[in-house]
Design a protein around this motif. Structure first.
Motif, PDB file in Angstrom:
ATOM      1  N   UNK A   1      51.836  40.502  62.146  1.00  0.00           N
ATOM      2  CA  UNK A   1      53.138  40.800  61.551  1.00  0.00           C
ATOM      3  C   UNK A   1      54.131  41.111  62.671  1.00  0.00           C
ATOM      4  N   UNK A   2      55.346  40.645  62.501  1.00  0.00           N
ATOM      5  CA  UNK A   2      56.356  40.796  63.559  1.00  0.00           C
ATOM      6  C   UNK A   2      57.047  42.142  63.429  1.00  0.00           C
ATOM      7  N   UNK A   3      56.454  43.144  64.059  1.00  0.00           N
ATOM      8  CA  UNK A   3      57.041  44.485  64.064  1.00  0.00           C
ATOM      9  C   UNK A   3      57.840  44.759  65.325  1.00  0.00           C
ATOM     10  N   UNK A   4      57.802  43.837  66.285  1.00  0.00           N
ATOM     11  CA  UNK A   4      58.489  44.114  67.553  1.00  0.00           C
ATOM     12  C   UNK A   4      59.977  44.430  67.355  1.00  0.00           C
ATOM     13  N   UNK A   5      60.707  43.737  66.462  1.00  0.00           N
ATOM     14  CA  UNK A   5      62.113  44.128  66.247  1.00  0.00           C
ATOM     15  C   UNK A   5      62.257  45.566  65.756  1.00  0.00           C
ATOM     16  N   UNK A   6      61.276  46.051  64.984  1.00  0.00           N
ATOM     17  CA  UNK A   6      61.335  47.431  64.496  1.00  0.00           C
ATOM     18  C   UNK A   6      61.123  48.413  65.647  1.00  0.00           C
ATOM     19  N   UNK A   7      60.109  48.148  66.461  1.00  0.00           N
ATOM     20  CA  UNK A   7      59.845  49.028  67.607  1.00  0.00           C
ATOM     21  C   UNK A   7      61.014  49.018  68.589  1.00  0.00           C
ATOM     22  N   UNK A   8      61.450  47.815  68.953  1.00  0.00           N
ATOM     23  CA  UNK A   8      62.502  47.703  69.961  1.00  0.00           C
ATOM     24  C   UNK A   8      63.821  48.258  69.438  1.00  0.00           C
ATOM     25  N   UNK A   9      64.130  47.995  68.178  1.00  0.00           N
ATOM     26  CA  UNK A   9      65.343  48.554  67.581  1.00  0.00           C
ATOM     27  C   UNK A   9      65.329  50.071  67.597  1.00  0.00           C
ATOM     28  N   UNK A  10      64.151  50.649  67.312  1.00  0.00           N
ATOM     29  CA  UNK A  10      64.029  52.103  67.352  1.00  0.00           C
ATOM     30  C   UNK A  10      64.211  52.653  68.749  1.00  0.00           C
ATOM     31  N   UNK A  11      63.701  51.943  69.744  1.00  0.00           N
ATOM     32  CA  UNK A  11      63.855  52.388  71.132  1.00  0.00           C
ATOM     33  C   UNK A  11      65.331  52.398  71.544  1.00  0.00           C
ATOM     34  N   UNK A  12      66.045  51.343  71.193  1.00  0.00           N
ATOM     35  CA  UNK A  12      67.470  51.290  71.511  1.00  0.00           C
ATOM     36  C   UNK A  12      68.228  52.420  70.794  1.00  0.00           C
ATOM     37  N   UNK A  13      67.873  52.671  69.554  1.00  0.00           N
ATOM     38  CA  UNK A  13      68.550  53.727  68.782  1.00  0.00           C
ATOM     39  C   UNK A  13      68.290  55.097  69.405  1.00  0.00           C
ATOM     40  N   UNK A  14      67.048  55.348  69.783  1.00  0.00           N
ATOM     41  CA  UNK A  14      66.709  56.638  70.381  1.00  0.00           C
ATOM     42  C   UNK A  14      67.430  56.816  71.713  1.00  0.00           C
ATOM     43  N   UNK A  15      67.480  55.756  72.512  1.00  0.00           N
ATOM     44  CA  UNK A  15      68.189  55.833  73.788  1.00  0.00           C
ATOM     45  C   UNK A  15      69.670  56.119  73.571  1.00  0.00           C
ATOM     46  N   UNK A  16      70.267  55.476  72.564  1.00  0.00           N
ATOM     47  CA  UNK A  16      71.685  55.689  72.272  1.00  0.00           C
ATOM     48  C   UNK A  16      71.946  57.138  71.878  1.00  0.00           C
ATOM     49  N   UNK A  17      71.001  57.732  71.139  1.00  0.00           N
ATOM     50  CA  UNK A  17      71.159  59.139  70.743  1.00  0.00           C
ATOM     51  C   UNK A  17      71.150  60.072  71.956  1.00  0.00           C
ATOM     52  N   UNK A  18      70.570  59.599  73.043  1.00  0.00           N
ATOM     53  CA  UNK A  18      70.515  60.400  74.268  1.00  0.00           C
ATOM     54  C   UNK A  18      71.559  59.941  75.293  1.00  0.00           C
ATOM     55  N   UNK A  19      72.473  59.064  74.853  1.00  0.00           N
ATOM     56  CA  UNK A  19      73.495  58.521  75.760  1.00  0.00           C
ATOM     57  C   UNK A  19      72.854  57.911  77.003  1.00  0.00           C
TER      58      UNK A  19
END
Length: 218
Positions: A20-38
């Motif tokens: 199953x293609x979960x990589x967009x979910x993982x990678x999207x979450x990583x970008x979101x978390x990084x953005x929350x930390x500026x």
């Protein structure tokens, strides 16, 4: 039921990016978390973590984005996002479900060997069913260590050297090869290098049960 001799003793499946293609979910979450930390998060950062043990990935993320969160908190934050997304929709990789079904009909035991934690993999296990499941929170050493694949073979009562593992990442392929499996690599988000006892293909769509049996005998 024992599988006929011309079939693999068992097939051991990676999940993320393979079934199953979960990589967009993982990678999207990583970008979101990084953005929350500026903080800056790059494609290189994201791809370097594909197939990794979640604990090791969380340590990398914490250092990279300068977070005050503990690695366990980062793992839980990302894991919950992926688990919710995966329960809402399963984006199956081409040919994966069909091959799992064919193997089941042929009587070949199958295990799921994933670095995702139990609660993340649960929807896939519920839908597809496996004879054994090894998740990242059930092993001491994650991929690329051989422990996950050795554990799966043990649970199925077979030798890892008689199994075929299906993977999409270099980390996972290294883990399965180190355990002694013949690896069928289907690169998705990252390239997988050639290696002994490793067959690299572009899709599972035309792969048959008999094909896996021939590879297991190599």
């Amino acid at each position: 039921m024992n599988a006929p001799s011309h079939l693999p003793a068992a097939v051991l499946w990676d999940m993320d990016g393979t079934i199953v293609d979960t990589e967009p979910l993982w990678i999207g979450g990583e970008y979101e978390l990084a953005a929350q930390h500026d903080a800056v998060w790059t494609e290189e950062d994201a791809l370097s973590l594909v197939g990794s043990d979640l604990r090791e990935a969380a340590v990398y993320i914490k250092r990279r984005i300068g977070s005050d969160m503990e690695p366990e908190e980062i793992t839980a934050w990302l894991g919950n996002k992926v688990a919710v997304g995966l329960r809402e929709k399963q984006d199956w990789r081409p040919g994966a479900v069909e091959l799992i079904t064919a193997l089941r009909e042929a009587g070949v035991p199958q295990a799921l060997v994933t670095m995702s934690y139990d609660y993340i993999a649960e929807p896939v296990v519920e839908i597809l069913g496996f004879d054994a499941v090894v998740t990242g929170d059930a092993v001491t050493h994650g991929k690329p260590h051989p422990e996950p694949y050795l554990r799966a073979a043990e649970l199925l009562g077979v030798q890892a050297a008689d199994c075929v593992a299906i993977e999409d990442s270099r980390t996972g392929a290294a883990s399965a090869n180190a355990a002694g499996c013949h690896v069928v690599a289907v690169p998705h988000a990252v390239n997988v290098p050639e290696a002994p006892r490793r067959t690299i293909i572009t899709s599972l769509t035309h792969l048959t049960v008999e094909d896996l049996g021939r590879l297991a005998a190599l």
